[in-house]
Design a protein around this motif. Structure first.
Motif, PDB file in Angstrom:
ATOM      1  N   VAL A  31       0.853  -1.044   0.016  1.00  0.00           N
ATOM      2  CA  VAL A  31       0.094   0.384  -0.272  1.00  0.00           C
ATOM      3  C   VAL A  31       0.631   1.926   0.115  1.00  0.00           C
ATOM      4  CG1 VAL A  31      -0.732   1.714   1.689  1.00  0.00           C
ATOM      5  CG2 VAL A  31      -2.198  -1.185   0.874  1.00  0.00           C
ATOM      6  N   ALA A  32       1.669   1.088   1.067  1.00  0.00           N
ATOM      7  CA  ALA A  32       2.639   2.910   0.541  1.00  0.00           C
ATOM      8  C   ALA A  32       3.990   2.893  -0.162  1.00  0.00           C
ATOM      9  CB  ALA A  32       3.764   2.013   2.363  1.00  0.00           C
ATOM     10  N   ALA A  33       4.195   1.758  -0.770  1.00  0.00           N
ATOM     11  CA  ALA A  33       4.223   1.833  -2.069  1.00  0.00           C
ATOM     12  C   ALA A  33       3.896   2.267  -3.355  1.00  0.00           C
ATOM     13  CB  ALA A  33       5.685   0.306  -2.284  1.00  0.00           C
ATOM     14  N   GLN A  34       2.421   1.450  -3.337  1.00  0.00           N
ATOM     15  CA  GLN A  34       1.883   2.266  -4.722  1.00  0.00           C
ATOM     16  C   GLN A  34       1.646   3.200  -4.324  1.00  0.00           C
ATOM     17  OE1 GLN A  34      -2.641  -0.091  -4.200  1.00  0.00           O
ATOM     18  NE2 GLN A  34      -1.632  -0.728  -6.124  1.00  0.00           N
ATOM     19  N   LEU A  35       1.028   4.076  -2.919  1.00  0.00           N
ATOM     20  CA  LEU A  35       0.880   5.168  -3.049  1.00  0.00           C
ATOM     21  C   LEU A  35       2.225   6.058  -3.140  1.00  0.00           C
ATOM     22  CD1 LEU A  35      -1.513   4.801   0.019  1.00  0.00           C
ATOM     23  CD2 LEU A  35      -2.425   4.911  -2.734  1.00  0.00           C
ATOM     24  N   HIS A  36       3.631   5.979  -2.788  1.00  0.00           N
ATOM     25  CA  HIS A  36       4.351   6.560  -3.281  1.00  0.00           C
ATOM     26  C   HIS A  36       4.518   6.842  -4.746  1.00  0.00           C
ATOM     27  CE1 HIS A  36       9.179   7.286  -3.486  1.00  0.00           C
ATOM     28  NE2 HIS A  36       8.422   8.642  -3.026  1.00  0.00           N
ATOM     29  N   GLU A  37       4.039   5.174  -5.336  1.00  0.00           N
ATOM     30  CA  GLU A  37       4.334   5.380  -7.234  1.00  0.00           C
ATOM     31  C   GLU A  37       4.085   6.744  -7.502  1.00  0.00           C
ATOM     32  OE1 GLU A  37       5.318   2.060  -9.742  1.00  0.00           O
ATOM     33  OE2 GLU A  37       3.532   2.308  -9.186  1.00  0.00           O
ATOM     34  N   GLN A  38       2.247   6.156  -7.227  1.00  0.00           N
ATOM     35  CA  GLN A  38       1.668   7.537  -8.060  1.00  0.00           C
ATOM     36  C   GLN A  38       1.282   8.762  -6.521  1.00  0.00           C
ATOM     37  OE1 GLN A  38      -2.763   5.839  -6.302  1.00  0.00           O
ATOM     38  NE2 GLN A  38      -2.347   3.674  -7.204  1.00  0.00           N
ATOM     39  N   GLY A  39       2.446   9.145  -6.601  1.00  0.00           N
ATOM     40  CA  GLY A  39       2.295  10.735  -6.260  1.00  0.00           C
ATOM     41  C   GLY A  39       2.220  11.220  -4.861  1.00  0.00           C
ATOM     42  N   TYR A  40       1.734  10.226  -3.980  1.00  0.00           N
ATOM     43  CA  TYR A  40       1.134  10.978  -2.945  1.00  0.00           C
ATOM     44  C   TYR A  40       2.143  11.164  -1.827  1.00  0.00           C
ATOM     45  CZ  TYR A  40      -3.218   9.115  -4.640  1.00  0.00           C
ATOM     46  OH  TYR A  40      -4.740   9.329  -5.353  1.00  0.00           O
ATOM     47  N   ASP A  41       2.042  11.600  -0.881  1.00  0.00           N
ATOM     48  CA  ASP A  41       2.800  12.072  -0.120  1.00  0.00           C
ATOM     49  C   ASP A  41       2.354  11.398   1.167  1.00  0.00           C
ATOM     50  OD1 ASP A  41       4.479  13.536   1.657  1.00  0.00           O
ATOM     51  OD2 ASP A  41       2.381  15.300   2.414  1.00  0.00           O
ATOM     52  N   VAL A  42       2.940  10.655   0.859  1.00  0.00           N
ATOM     53  CA  VAL A  42       3.162   9.363   1.973  1.00  0.00           C
ATOM     54  C   VAL A  42       3.934   9.292   3.258  1.00  0.00           C
ATOM     55  CG1 VAL A  42       3.588   6.805   2.001  1.00  0.00           C
ATOM     56  CG2 VAL A  42       2.706   7.523   0.122  1.00  0.00           C
ATOM     57  N   VAL A  43       3.355   8.847   4.422  1.00  0.00           N
ATOM     58  CA  VAL A  43       4.086   9.415   5.390  1.00  0.00           C
ATOM     59  C   VAL A  43       3.611   8.023   6.492  1.00  0.00           C
ATOM     60  CG1 VAL A  43       4.102  10.340   8.063  1.00  0.00           C
ATOM     61  CG2 VAL A  43       3.378  11.547   6.413  1.00  0.00           C
ATOM     62  N   GLY A  44       5.170   6.963   7.007  1.00  0.00           N
ATOM     63  CA  GLY A  44       4.588   5.632   7.114  1.00  0.00           C
ATOM     64  C   GLY A  44       5.093   5.381   8.604  1.00  0.00           C
ATOM     65  N   ALA A  71       9.384  -2.520   8.360  1.00  0.00           N
ATOM     66  CA  ALA A  71       8.540  -1.036   7.770  1.00  0.00           C
ATOM     67  C   ALA A  71       9.777  -0.258   7.949  1.00  0.00           C
ATOM     68  CB  ALA A  71       7.201  -1.362   8.667  1.00  0.00           C
ATOM     69  N   ARG A  72      10.226   0.142   8.356  1.00  0.00           N
ATOM     70  CA  ARG A  72      11.578   1.226   8.527  1.00  0.00           C
ATOM     71  C   ARG A  72      12.328   1.149   7.548  1.00  0.00           C
ATOM     72  NH1 ARG A  72      14.036   0.286  13.071  1.00  0.00           N
ATOM     73  NH2 ARG A  72      12.712   2.430  14.131  1.00  0.00           N
ATOM     74  N   ARG A  73      12.003   0.211   6.963  1.00  0.00           N
ATOM     75  CA  ARG A  73      13.626  -0.417   5.743  1.00  0.00           C
ATOM     76  C   ARG A  73      12.815  -0.201   4.573  1.00  0.00           C
ATOM     77  NH1 ARG A  73      16.858  -6.051   4.948  1.00  0.00           N
ATOM     78  NH2 ARG A  73      13.982  -6.988   4.882  1.00  0.00           N
ATOM     79  N   GLU A  76      12.093   3.411   3.936  1.00  0.00           N
ATOM     80  CA  GLU A  76      13.559   3.996   4.272  1.00  0.00           C
ATOM     81  C   GLU A  76      14.140   3.835   1.757  1.00  0.00           C
ATOM     82  OE1 GLU A  76      16.793   2.483   6.897  1.00  0.00           O
ATOM     83  OE2 GLU A  76      16.221   3.977   7.940  1.00  0.00           O
ATOM     84  N   SER A  77      13.990   2.781   1.856  1.00  0.00           N
ATOM     85  CA  SER A  77      14.224   2.265   0.487  1.00  0.00           C
ATOM     86  C   SER A  77      13.387   2.846  -0.284  1.00  0.00           C
ATOM     87  CB  SER A  77      13.805   0.941   0.096  1.00  0.00           C
ATOM     88  OG  SER A  77      12.145   0.229   0.369  1.00  0.00           O
ATOM     89  N   LEU A  78      12.372   3.884  -0.560  1.00  0.00           N
ATOM     90  CA  LEU A  78      11.273   4.282  -1.462  1.00  0.00           C
ATOM     91  C   LEU A  78      11.166   5.791  -0.938  1.00  0.00           C
ATOM     92  CD1 LEU A  78       7.850   2.317  -1.319  1.00  0.00           C
ATOM     93  CD2 LEU A  78       9.963   2.115  -2.801  1.00  0.00           C
ATOM     94  N   GLY A  79      12.358   5.673  -0.200  1.00  0.00           N
ATOM     95  CA  GLY A  79      12.477   7.275   0.640  1.00  0.00           C
ATOM     96  C   GLY A  79      10.678   8.209   1.333  1.00  0.00           C
ATOM     97  N   PHE A  80      10.293   7.889   1.477  1.00  0.00           N
ATOM     98  CA  PHE A  80       9.552   8.374   2.431  1.00  0.00           C
ATOM     99  C   PHE A  80       9.489   8.781   3.844  1.00  0.00           C
ATOM    100  CE2 PHE A  80       7.238   4.589   1.292  1.00  0.00           C
ATOM    101  CZ  PHE A  80       6.638   4.201   2.965  1.00  0.00           C
ATOM    102  N   PRO A  81       8.796   8.875   4.330  1.00  0.00           N
ATOM    103  CA  PRO A  81       9.304   9.430   6.034  1.00  0.00           C
ATOM    104  C   PRO A  81       8.384   8.133   6.850  1.00  0.00           C
ATOM    105  CG  PRO A  81       8.267  11.083   5.735  1.00  0.00           C
ATOM    106  CD  PRO A  81       8.601  10.899   4.119  1.00  0.00           C
TER     107      PRO A  81
END
Length: 374
Positions: A31-44, A71-73, A76-81
Motif C-alpha cells: 500500500v505504501a509503495a503503491q501510493l508513493h509511486e502514484q505521487g502521494y505525500d506518504v507518511v508511514g 517497515a522502516r527498511r 527508507e528504500s522508497l524515500g518517505f518518512p
C-alpha cells in the motif's frame, strides 16, 4: 468541483497527505509503495505494541521488533518518512487485559477486533489527523465505497482474504477518513507480485499467524502468566450435572471443543457446550446441544441505511471469522443491543465472538455486535 484523485479526494496526489499504517508485512508495505509511486505525500507510521522489540526473532508475530525493522527498511528504500510510536501501554490496557478477563469469564475473545477498534482506528487515526493527513490507508482486505448516504463498508473482492469480520466496529466517521487500496485485488498472489515489482524486501515474507501477542498459540499459558492462579482445576459434567472427569482449568477449553477432554468409554462423542467459571465446571454434551438459533448481541455498531431500531432486518450474519455468512433476522432490542435469529441453527456459537451483519444480497457490511449469549 475538482476531479477526484484515486483515493476519492479533490486534490492532486502530490498535495494529498496519506498516513499509511505499516505493520511491517507485505500488505501494508505494498500500500505504501503503491501510493508513493502514484505521487502521494506518504507518511508511514508503525505502532510498537508489545515487548519493546523482544519479539525480534519470533515468527508469526506482528507489531514487534522484526516487523518494525521491516517497515522502516521499506520506507527508507522508497524515500518517505516513517515514524514508530510506542503504544505498548495502550495496547496492554485496551486489548491484552480484556483478552485475559474474557477468557477467565468463559468467553472466546477476538483481540484483533479490539486492536483495530481501540488502537489502530482510534488512537492511530487521531495521530494521522495530527499529522495533517487527508486520509489514512491500511493493508486490510476490505473495500470502501462512497454511497448515497456516505462511505460504505464492503467485503473484499477475494473472499479467501476478506477481513470484514475483524473490522465490523469501524464507525461511520472513521470510514470517511480510511482507505483500503488492496480490497479490490483478486488474490494475495497479486499483492506479492506488486511487492516484487516494487522491489520490496518483504515480498516473500510469510503472513502473521495467530494472535500477535500469542505467536505460539498457547492462550492458556498467557492467561496464567497474566492472572496467576487462574487455572484452577474443576469438574467436567454432562448437561444433567453428572461428573464425568476432572479438568485442569476452564481456560484450557472453548465452546465446541471435542479433543483433549480426557473422557473415555463413551458411546458417542461429547463436545464442550458451555463453560461456567463461577463453579469451575466444563459442561459437555452431544453435538446436537451445540446448535444455536437465537443469539443476543451487545455493543452493536450499525453501518446500514435507516434506523437500526426500526423493525426487523433481513440480513446474513457471520458468527466466526472462518464461517460463511448465513441468513438471519436481526431485531434491535435497544440502541446498541439486538437479537439475531438464525434461519438455520449454527453450532458452537460462543460468547465473546463477534456477530457481523451483511446485506442479504451483495457485499455490503452492515455492522455487527458482540455475542453475549447463545
Amino acid at each position: 468541483m475538482s476531479a477526484l484523485n484515486s483515493l476519492g479526494l479533490p486534490k492532486p496526489p502530490a498535495k494529498t497527505r496519506v498516513v499509511v499504517a505499516m505493520s511491517g508485512g507485505v500488505d501494508s508495505s505494498v500500500v505504501a509503495a503503491q501510493l508513493h509511486e502514484q505521487g502521494y505525500d506518504v507518511v508511514g507510521v508503525t505502532l510498537q505494541l508489545y515487548d519493546h522489540g523482544a519479539a525480534l526473532a519470533r515468527k508469526g508475530a506482528c507489531c514487534a521488533g522484526r516487523d518494525i525493522h521491516d517497515a522502516r527498511r521499506v520506507a527508507e528504500s522508497l524515500g518517505f518518512p516513517h515514524y514508530v510510536l510506542d503504544y505498548e501501554n495502550t495496547f496492554r490496557e485496551a486489548v491484552i487485559e480484556e483478552f485475559a478477563d474474557a477468557y477467565l469469564a468463559g468467553a472466546t475473545p477476538v483481540p484483533c477486533i479490539r486492536c483495530n477498534e481501540r488502537v489502530k482506528f482510534r488512537d492511530l487515526l487521531e495521530t494521522a489527523r495530527d499529522l495533517e493527513a487527508d486520509c489514512m490507508a491500511t493493508g486490510h482486505y476490505i473495500r470502501r465505497f462512497d454511497g448515497p448516504a456516505g462511505a460504505e463498508l464492503h467485503s473484499a473482492a477475494d473472499p479467501t482474504r476478506d477481513q470484514s469480520y475483524f473490522l465490523f466496529s469501524t464507525t461511520r466517521e472513521q470510514l470517511e477518513f480510511l482507505r483500503f487500496p488492496l480490497g479490490g485485488l483478486a488474490s494475495k498472489a497479486e499483492t506479492r507480485a506488486l511487492a516484487a515489482r516494487y522491489g520490496l524486501a518483504v515480498a516473500d515474507k510469510p503472513d502473521s499467524q495467530d494472535i500477535c501477542f500469542v505467536p505460539d498459540g498457547n492462550y492458556a499459558a498467557l492467561i496464567e502468566k497474566l492472572r496467576p492462579g487462574a487455572a484452577e482445576p474443576g469438574e467436567i459434567v454432562d448437561t444433567a450435572g453428572r461428573v464425568l472427569a476432572r479438568h485442569r482449568g476452564v481456560i484450557h477449553y472453548t465452546i465446541g471443543q471435542r479433543r483433549g477432554l480426557g473422557i473415555g468409554g463413551l458411546t458417542e462423542p461429547l463436545y464442550v457446550v458451555r463453560l461456567d467459571p463461577e463453579t469451575r465446571q466444563v459442561i459437555v454434551g452431544p453435538k446436537a446441544d451445540l446448535a444455536t438459533r437465537i443469539i443476543r448481541v451487545e455493543q452493536v455498531n450499525w453501518l446500514g441505511d435507516g434506523d437500526f431500531q426500526a423493525g426487523e432486518h433481513e440480513v446474513r450474519v457471520r458468527v466466526r471469522s472462518t464461517r460463511p455468512p448465513r441468513p438471519a433476522l436481526l431485531r434491535a432490542t435497544a440502541p446498541t443491543r439486538a437479537e439475531v435469529e438464525l434461519i438455520d441453527p449454527e453450532e458452537g456459537v460462543s460468547p465473546g465472538q463477534a456477530c457481523v451483519f451483511y446485506a442479504r444480497e451483495g457485499t455490503r457490511v452492515l455492522g455487527g455486535g458482540w455475542i453475549v449469549k447463545a
